[in-house]
Design an enzyme around this catalytic site. Structure first.
Site, mmCIF file in Angstrom:
data_model
loop_
_atom_site.group_PDB
_atom_site.id
_atom_site.type_symbol
_atom_site.label_atom_id
_atom_site.label_comp_id
_atom_site.label_asym_id
_atom_site.label_seq_id
_atom_site.Cartn_x
_atom_site.Cartn_y
_atom_site.Cartn_z
ATOM 1 N N ILE A 27 113.485 36.149 72.100
ATOM 2 C CA ILE A 27 113.470 36.808 73.402
ATOM 3 C C ILE A 27 113.543 38.319 73.244
ATOM 4 C CG2 ILE A 27 114.776 37.116 75.543
ATOM 5 C CD1 ILE A 27 115.635 34.166 75.250
ATOM 6 N N GLY A 28 114.385 38.794 72.352
ATOM 7 C CA GLY A 28 114.534 40.237 72.172
ATOM 8 C C GLY A 28 113.252 40.904 71.733
ATOM 9 N N TYR A 176 131.750 29.586 72.364
ATOM 10 C CA TYR A 176 130.522 30.243 72.818
ATOM 11 C C TYR A 176 130.590 30.536 74.311
ATOM 12 C CZ TYR A 176 125.566 31.057 73.769
ATOM 13 O OH TYR A 176 124.380 31.613 74.180
#
Length: 314
Positions: A27-28, A176
């Protein structure tokens, strides 16, 4: 099953300086590519320079004239975070966009950062918290938009206030969730403090839904030698256009939050499909675990104490 195409118009970003964490893949990388194609100067702070160089090559195949460069950053080391902050302050150029996208997810066994924090809490939240603090003068100078990428996992679990570093009873998924709840609370508190103190920063949140990224894939660096069952299922659903998104579509909520003139400080953006797991991006109702301003102030204070970084002196 045919998938309805999704796209997003990104405004002209010429003259803007953008920083995207976790931009060496997934995604980045998609976010960095879109920002560069829109004319922004894009900085990729990366831990692995070889992956970073490969990412730059990928970006330039889409945007041959892209103004993109690497910087060193390991979010699991507060010394590395401080060093990047020092480097960029020495460069002295305002930052207009910061997308806090990098993250790690569910190591099978408890691991710690260089500073002895539980790896997910230390990387996903504390590393980004310290980064924003170190970059605060540049963000203020650029009247920046800061977008922090959380997760649908922030809609479950809680902050383990009695054991923030999960030293007594480690649960990878609960840890998380905590890291993403803490990170979301921080992003919203950043916007409130910016308004109260006149910092000129707009801070909002995004989440990508569910997509076949590398988060749940084999990652030897977090002790995962093979792909999880979860990522294999997500890949199968994504390939068939069922419920979840793709790596490409998962970038759109953060892209909307970071670049749209209509995106608001304190806003929350994610996919609008079934269960908010895929589909076109849009503003969403804030998760219940992110609504408490009192908890946001509490995690802010705890984060300052743990990182020894203060926004008052940044």
């Amino acid at each position: 099953m045919p998938r309805t195409p999704i796209d997003l118009t990104v405004p002209d970003l010429s003259g803007k300086r953008a920083v995207v964490t976790g931009a060496s893949d997934g995604i980045g990388l998609g976010l960095a590519t879109r920002l560069a194609a829109a004319g922004a100067e894009v900085l990729l702070p990366v831990r692995n320079p070889h992956k970073g160089e490969a990412a730059i090559g990928t970006i330039r195949r889409t945007a041959p004239d892209a103004n993109v460069s690497l910087r060193e950053l390991d979010l699991s080391s507060l010394d590395s975070v401080a060093a990047l902050g020092g480097t960029l302050r020495e460069e002295g150029r305002p930052i207009h966009l910061l997308i806090n996208n990098a993250g790690v997810m569910t190591p099978p066994d408890r691991q710690t950062t260089a500073d002895s924090f539980e790896l997910q809490f230390g990387t996903n939240h504390l590393g980004h918290f310290a980064l924003v603090a170190h970059l605060l003068p540049l963000l203020r100078a650029g009247r920046a938009r800061v977008t922090s990428q959380v997760s649908i996992a922030a809609n479950q679990g809680a902050i383990n206030w009695d054991d923030l570093n999960w030293e007594r009873s480690y649960d990878g998924m609960k840890a998380y969730s905590q890291s993403k709840i803490a990170f979301g609370l921080f992003g919203l508190e950043l916007d409130r403090r910016s308004q109260a103190h006149g910092w000129g920063i707009t801070s909002n949140l995004s989440h990508p839904g569910v997509a076949p990224t590398s988060l749940l894939a084999a990652r030897p660096e977090v002790g995962r030698s093979k792909d999880t069952m979860g990522v294999r299922l997500i890949r199968a659903l994504s390939a068939r256009g069922i419920i979840v998104g793709t790596v490409e579509s998962a970038q759109f909520p953060a892209l909307l939050a970071a670049t749209s003139p209509d995106a608001k400080g304190g806003g929350f953006y994610g996919p609008r499909g079934l269960g908010h797991m895929g589909g076109p991006p849009g503003e969403q109702k804030l998760y219940s675990r992110l609504r408490s301003a009192e908890e946001a102030r509490r995690i802010w204070t705890a984060s300052e104490n743990l990182t020894k970084v203060s926004f008052q002196t940044a």
